[in-house]
Design an enzyme around this catalytic site. Structure first.
Site: not given
Length: 432
Positions: A296, A306, A318, A338, A353, A379, A418
């Site tokens: 990510k 968001r 973040k 990871e 992502k 998004s 989406y």
């Protein structure tokens, strides 16, 4: 001339005269051949009511007012509702043994026809899509300005209708993202593991209506945090890793208890996959899968999301707990670090992502690991295609389909997008 073959099962019995040969999915120079197969989607609804039934088996209404219904409940005359399904009984003589201490159970990814279809390796079909849906406590569906065509759906009404539309065209997997009231948020995100919170209630409702629906959930504290971060924030701004993992384990167990099929930790805390696996197994949820947000990236493509959840961090960013991509978003080998940790801790699915900007990372994980790979077309990717289409700068439908095919070609088994409903309609040849 190149030839691309799409195999697109479509569970849409109401769609007539599918004209698959007229579908335009990619550039004109590509010859597209479709093998569209109608499949029957069976919706099982469990309803137990004391009212009499008509000769054709349908339940008659009792003909009483809302006030009378409420008075009956207050008086203790509770209408019957679907019970918690009993645990299937083993045959006589089955030995009673403790659960094996397995961090990996490959059968989890094969436990239902819907999940097996999700992980087929050779086609682009509606069954490869996981449909992200935003939910809230209200009854009305609220449009999301930065994501045309997307809404915060009322969990009891709009959500159920949207899931029905998706199932009609073969999309039988959804992932839920809640917009939590500010009054329920706290620095430690305790609302995340409220068994009667928005997400567990929604899972129970959907499973009651559509028992074979595959439900993914988001495991992270940011929707529930008054600070807007994925973890508990110390007063000096440091994210507290182990304390956050403790909360995430309780959140995952709560979601599994409600009926979630796949829990998806997106928090990027160290060690959270192993801890969640142990917590699920300890509570008897060995059958619940984990889709880990493995790679990510601290991307600029997340902005519209968001806005949808109103979960922007109140301070800081973040980047300390997602992959820290230095200026040019260049870290590549770190994804392997990871992924190796997640695989060893018991992840069932590895997710990358965003999607399209990180095709190389998708291919890297596909080549290195036998686990199913998921890609999240986030998004920002969605909104850019929508904006370009609205301005007539691109052909929205063709670019949409091309972007999804790129993710599959790079190695993604499933795609969180989406566009799931819109793309599935295209694959089934439905004209809008």
């Amino acid at each position: 001339m190149a030839s691309s073959v799409f195999h697109a099962p479509c569970g849409a019995p109401s769609i007539k005269q599918l004209e698959c040969q007229k579908y335009v999915g990619l550039r004109p120079s590509v010859t597209l051949r479709f093998n569209c197969v109608k499949t029957k989607t069976v919706t099982t609804r469990r309803l137990v009511v004391t009212a009499s039934k008509s000769h054709d088996g349908t339940t008659k209404k009792l003909g009483i007012s809302d006030a009378e219904c409420e008075a009956a409940v207050v008086a203790g005359n509770i209408p019957e509702a679907p019970p918690v399904p009993p645990k299937p009984a083993a045959p006589a003589g089955t030995p009673v043994v403790p659960s094996l201490p397995l961090s990996r159970r490959p059968r989890r990814n094969r436990k239902s026809p819907a999940m097996r279809a999700s992980f087929q390796e050779t086609n682009l079909s509606p069954e490869n899509f996981v449909y992200p849906l935003f939910i809230h406590e209200g009854e009305e569906d609220t449009p999301i300005g930065a994501m045309p065509g997307c809404y915060r759906l009322g969990w009891r009404h709009g959500l159920v209708q949207e899931v029905a539309k998706a199932r009609d065209v073969g999309v039988n997997s959804v992932v839920l993202f809640p917009k939590v009231p500010d009054a329920l948020k706290s620095p430690t995100g305790d609302e995340a593991y409220n068994d009667n919170g928005l997400v567990p209630r929604t899972i129970r409702l959907l499973k009651d209506r559509y028992p074979d629906l595959v439900i993914y959930t988001d495991v992270a504290l940011d929707p529930y945090s008054s600070d807007g971060h994925d973890g508990i924030v110390r007063e000096d701004g440091v994210i507290m890793n182990d304390e956050t993992v403790h909360q995430l384990c309780k959140q995952a167990v709560s979601q599994a208890r409600a009926g979630a099929d796949v829990v998806s930790p997106s928090d990027m805390m160290d060690g959270r996959v192993g801890a969640i696996r142990a917590a699920l197994d300890a509570e008897g949820f060995q059958h619940v899968s984990i889709m880990s947000y493995t790679a990510k990236y601290a991307s600029s493509f997340y902005g519209p999301f968001r806005e949808a959840l109103e979960s922007n961090p109140r301070f800081g960013d973040k980047k300390t707990y997602v992959i820290r991509v230095i200026e040019l978003y260049a870290n590549y080998r770190e994804a392997l670090v990871e992924a190796q940790a997640d695989e060893s801790e018991g992840a069932d699915i590895l997710l990358v992502k965003p999607g399209l900007p990180y095709l190389d990372v998708i291919r890297l994980l596909r080549d290195k690991y036998p686990l199913p790979i998921a890609a999240y077309q986030v998004s920002g990717e969605y909104s850019m295609i929508k904006a370009g289409g609205a301005l007539k700068m691109i052909d929205e439908q063709r670019v949409m389909m091309e972007s999804l095919m790129c993710l599959r070609r790079a190695g993604a088994d499933i795609i969180l997008t989406y566009f799931a409903l819109q793309a599935a309609r295209c694959l089934c040849g439905e004209k809008r």
